[in-house]
Design a protein around this motif. Structure first.
Motif, PDB file in Angstrom:
ATOM      1  N   SER A  56      -9.046   7.452   5.313  1.00 36.60           N
ATOM      2  CA  SER A  56      -8.277   8.355   4.460  1.00 36.60           C
ATOM      3  C   SER A  56      -8.270   7.910   3.002  1.00 36.60           C
ATOM      4  O   SER A  56      -8.170   6.722   2.701  1.00 36.60           O
ATOM      5  N   ASP A  57      -8.339   8.909   2.110  1.00 37.30           N
ATOM      6  CA  ASP A  57      -8.170   8.645   0.688  1.00 37.30           C
ATOM      7  C   ASP A  57      -6.685   8.779   0.342  1.00 37.30           C
ATOM      8  O   ASP A  57      -5.839   8.923   1.240  1.00 37.30           O
ATOM      9  N   GLU A  58      -6.366   8.755  -0.946  1.00 31.99           N
ATOM     10  CA  GLU A  58      -4.960   8.811  -1.355  1.00 31.99           C
ATOM     11  C   GLU A  58      -4.302  10.146  -1.020  1.00 31.99           C
ATOM     12  O   GLU A  58      -3.081  10.250  -0.994  1.00 31.99           O
ATOM     13  N   GLU A  59      -5.097  11.176  -0.738  1.00 34.06           N
ATOM     14  CA  GLU A  59      -4.550  12.484  -0.350  1.00 34.06           C
ATOM     15  C   GLU A  59      -4.477  12.656   1.166  1.00 34.06           C
ATOM     16  O   GLU A  59      -4.137  13.730   1.654  1.00 34.06           O
ATOM     17  N   GLY A  60      -4.851  11.609   1.905  1.00 33.64           N
ATOM     18  CA  GLY A  60      -4.797  11.674   3.361  1.00 33.64           C
ATOM     19  C   GLY A  60      -6.004  12.324   4.009  1.00 33.64           C
ATOM     20  O   GLY A  60      -6.004  12.566   5.216  1.00 33.64           O
ATOM     21  N   LYS A  61      -7.050  12.614   3.233  1.00 25.44           N
ATOM     22  CA  LYS A  61      -8.267  13.221   3.772  1.00 25.44           C
ATOM     23  C   LYS A  61      -9.271  12.131   4.117  1.00 25.44           C
ATOM     24  O   LYS A  61      -9.399  11.138   3.401  1.00 25.44           O
ATOM     25  N   MET A  62     -10.002  12.333   5.214  1.00 26.75           N
ATOM     26  CA  MET A  62     -11.049  11.375   5.573  1.00 26.75           C
ATOM     27  C   MET A  62     -12.185  11.529   4.564  1.00 26.75           C
ATOM     28  O   MET A  62     -13.002  12.436   4.678  1.00 26.75           O
ATOM     29  N   ASN A  63     -12.179  10.653   3.577  1.00 28.04           N
ATOM     30  CA  ASN A  63     -13.101  10.791   2.472  1.00 28.04           C
ATOM     31  C   ASN A  63     -13.637   9.448   1.982  1.00 28.04           C
ATOM     32  O   ASN A  63     -14.321   9.393   0.976  1.00 28.04           O
ATOM     33  N   GLN A  64     -13.305   8.357   2.690  1.00 27.88           N
ATOM     34  CA  GLN A  64     -13.756   7.035   2.265  1.00 27.88           C
ATOM     35  C   GLN A  64     -14.485   6.328   3.412  1.00 27.88           C
ATOM     36  O   GLN A  64     -14.159   6.518   4.580  1.00 27.88           O
ATOM     37  N   SER A  65     -15.416   5.484   3.020  1.00 29.86           N
ATOM     38  CA  SER A  65     -16.167   4.682   3.996  1.00 29.86           C
ATOM     39  C   SER A  65     -15.474   3.343   4.195  1.00 29.86           C
ATOM     40  O   SER A  65     -14.574   2.976   3.437  1.00 29.86           O
ATOM     41  N   VAL A  66     -15.927   2.608   5.178  1.00 32.31           N
ATOM     42  CA  VAL A  66     -15.398   1.259   5.404  1.00 32.31           C
ATOM     43  C   VAL A  66     -15.679   0.380   4.184  1.00 32.31           C
ATOM     44  O   VAL A  66     -14.862  -0.449   3.814  1.00 32.31           O
ATOM     45  N   ALA A  67     -16.810   0.600   3.533  1.00 30.03           N
ATOM     46  CA  ALA A  67     -17.137  -0.164   2.329  1.00 30.03           C
ATOM     47  C   ALA A  67     -16.181   0.196   1.193  1.00 30.03           C
ATOM     48  O   ALA A  67     -15.736  -0.684   0.448  1.00 30.03           O
ATOM     49  N   ASP A  68     -15.849   1.490   1.068  1.00 32.05           N
ATOM     50  CA  ASP A  68     -14.921   1.930   0.013  1.00 32.05           C
ATOM     51  C   ASP A  68     -13.543   1.296   0.174  1.00 32.05           C
ATOM     52  O   ASP A  68     -12.875   0.991  -0.815  1.00 32.05           O
ATOM     53  N   THR A  69     -13.103   1.125   1.410  1.00 34.39           N
ATOM     54  CA  THR A  69     -11.754   0.625   1.666  1.00 34.39           C
ATOM     55  C   THR A  69     -11.691  -0.894   1.743  1.00 34.39           C
ATOM     56  O   THR A  69     -10.603  -1.463   1.790  1.00 34.39           O
ATOM     57  N   GLY A  70     -12.846  -1.556   1.760  1.00 32.44           N
ATOM     58  CA  GLY A  70     -12.862  -3.009   1.921  1.00 32.44           C
ATOM     59  C   GLY A  70     -12.558  -3.425   3.347  1.00 32.44           C
ATOM     60  O   GLY A  70     -12.213  -4.577   3.604  1.00 32.44           O
ATOM     61  N   GLY A  71     -12.699  -2.486   4.290  1.00 29.99           N
ATOM     62  CA  GLY A  71     -12.407  -2.765   5.691  1.00 29.99           C
ATOM     63  C   GLY A  71     -13.375  -3.763   6.301  1.00 29.99           C
ATOM     64  O   GLY A  71     -14.468  -4.014   5.776  1.00 29.99           O
ATOM     65  N   GLU A  72     -12.950  -4.318   7.416  1.00 29.12           N
ATOM     66  CA  GLU A  72     -13.764  -5.299   8.136  1.00 29.12           C
ATOM     67  C   GLU A  72     -14.477  -4.616   9.300  1.00 29.12           C
ATOM     68  O   GLU A  72     -14.118  -3.510   9.708  1.00 29.12           O
ATOM     69  N   ILE A  73     -15.474  -5.322   9.855  1.00 32.62           N
ATOM     70  CA  ILE A  73     -16.270  -4.759  10.944  1.00 32.62           C
ATOM     71  C   ILE A  73     -16.538  -5.828  11.995  1.00 32.62           C
ATOM     72  O   ILE A  73     -16.845  -6.967  11.658  1.00 32.62           O
ATOM     73  N   ILE A  74     -16.443  -5.411  13.255  1.00 34.10           N
ATOM     74  CA  ILE A  74     -16.938  -6.206  14.384  1.00 34.10           C
ATOM     75  C   ILE A  74     -17.964  -5.342  15.103  1.00 34.10           C
ATOM     76  O   ILE A  74     -17.721  -4.151  15.352  1.00 34.10           O
ATOM     77  N   VAL A  75     -19.103  -5.932  15.449  1.00 34.05           N
ATOM     78  CA  VAL A  75     -20.131  -5.240  16.222  1.00 34.05           C
ATOM     79  C   VAL A  75     -20.283  -5.957  17.560  1.00 34.05           C
ATOM     80  O   VAL A  75     -20.479  -7.168  17.607  1.00 34.05           O
ATOM     81  N   VAL A  76     -20.177  -5.168  18.639  1.00 38.60           N
ATOM     82  CA  VAL A  76     -20.291  -5.701  20.000  1.00 38.60           C
ATOM     83  C   VAL A  76     -21.468  -5.017  20.686  1.00 38.60           C
ATOM     84  O   VAL A  76     -21.546  -3.781  20.713  1.00 38.60           O
ATOM     85  N   SER A  77     -22.395  -5.809  21.231  1.00 41.03           N
ATOM     86  CA  SER A  77     -23.515  -5.221  21.962  1.00 41.03           C
ATOM     87  C   SER A  77     -23.005  -4.649  23.282  1.00 41.03           C
ATOM     88  O   SER A  77     -22.156  -5.250  23.946  1.00 41.03           O
ATOM     89  N   GLN A  78     -23.518  -3.470  23.629  1.00 44.82           N
ATOM     90  CA  GLN A  78     -23.056  -2.823  24.857  1.00 44.82           C
ATOM     91  C   GLN A  78     -24.173  -1.964  25.445  1.00 44.82           C
ATOM     92  O   GLN A  78     -24.315  -0.783  25.120  1.00 44.82           O
ATOM     93  N   PHE A  79     -24.946  -2.574  26.346  1.00 47.47           N
ATOM     94  CA  PHE A  79     -26.086  -1.877  26.948  1.00 47.47           C
ATOM     95  C   PHE A  79     -25.650  -0.676  27.775  1.00 47.47           C
ATOM     96  O   PHE A  79     -26.420   0.259  27.993  1.00 47.47           O
ATOM     97  N   THR A  80     -24.406  -0.639  28.206  1.00 45.37           N
ATOM     98  CA  THR A  80     -23.934   0.471  29.053  1.00 45.37           C
ATOM     99  C   THR A  80     -23.855   1.802  28.304  1.00 45.37           C
ATOM    100  O   THR A  80     -23.682   2.843  28.932  1.00 45.37           O
ATOM    101  N   LEU A  81     -24.016   1.791  26.979  1.00 48.65           N
ATOM    102  CA  LEU A  81     -24.032   3.058  26.233  1.00 48.65           C
ATOM    103  C   LEU A  81     -25.243   3.905  26.602  1.00 48.65           C
ATOM    104  O   LEU A  81     -25.268   5.097  26.329  1.00 48.65           O
ATOM    105  N   HIS A  82     -26.235   3.305  27.231  1.00 46.36           N
ATOM    106  CA  HIS A  82     -27.428   4.042  27.645  1.00 46.36           C
ATOM    107  C   HIS A  82     -27.439   4.315  29.148  1.00 46.36           C
ATOM    108  O   HIS A  82     -28.489   4.557  29.737  1.00 46.36           O
ATOM    109  N   ALA A  83     -26.278   4.300  29.759  1.00 49.30           N
ATOM    110  CA  ALA A  83     -26.181   4.579  31.190  1.00 49.30           C
ATOM    111  C   ALA A  83     -26.592   6.020  31.490  1.00 49.30           C
ATOM    112  O   ALA A  83     -26.238   6.940  30.756  1.00 49.30           O
TER     113      ALA A  83
END
Length: 150
Positions: A56-83
């Motif tokens: 969300s941006d300052e108006e509450g609209k989904m308008n920012q990326s994780v990079a824009d917000t300074g957010g953090e990221i965790i990536v987890v491998s998950q082979f079951t997504l191709h089930a």
């Protein structure tokens, strides 16, 4: 490649009762690598993830990326997504890439997302029995598949 992006207030990965990674607000990404995936898929998906405007941006609209917000990221491998659940009640994972293929692509994806966002990326342990905890924010959950480019 398939990715599930979950906007989170916090997330963590634990293996054998040891905390491996934890983040505050940002993204938990579950990543599945399919047979035939390439570095081109890594490049396209990492850019898409870094620029996905689901915060969300300052108006509450989904308008920012994780990079824009300074957010953090965790990536987890998950082979079951191709089930495949087409036949019977036991999923088939034949479309999932073998570890010799998927682990290097998982690592390249994590590195590419880190470059795209300018921040380190938390990880799970490839192939381990992981306990993933999260507080989903919204909830906002997005599915992306590099084969269909959506």
């Amino acid at each position: 490649m398939r990715a599930i992006l979950q906007r989170v207030l916090e997330a963590s990965v634990t293996v054998d009762n040891q905390l491996i990674s934890s983040i505050g607000p940002g993204l938990l990404i579950l990543l599945g690598v399919e047979e035939g995936d390439t570095a081109e898929d890594v490049s396209w998906l990492s850019g898409k993830v870094a620029r996905m405007r689901i915060f969300s941006d300052e108006e509450g609209k989904m308008n920012q990326s994780v990079a824009d917000t300074g957010g953090e990221i965790i990536v987890v491998s998950q082979f079951t997504l191709h089930a495949s659940t087409k036949k019977g009640n036991r999923p088939s994972f034949l479309k999932s890439a073998a570890p010799l293929v998927s682990e290097p692509l998982y690592e390249k994806f994590c590195e590419a997302v880190s470059r795209e966002t300018g921040k380190p990326v938390g990880r799970g342990i490839f192939g381990a029995d992981m306990k993933v905890a999260l507080i989903n924010d919204g909830p906002v959950t997005i599915f992306i598949d590099t084969r269909s480019r959506e």
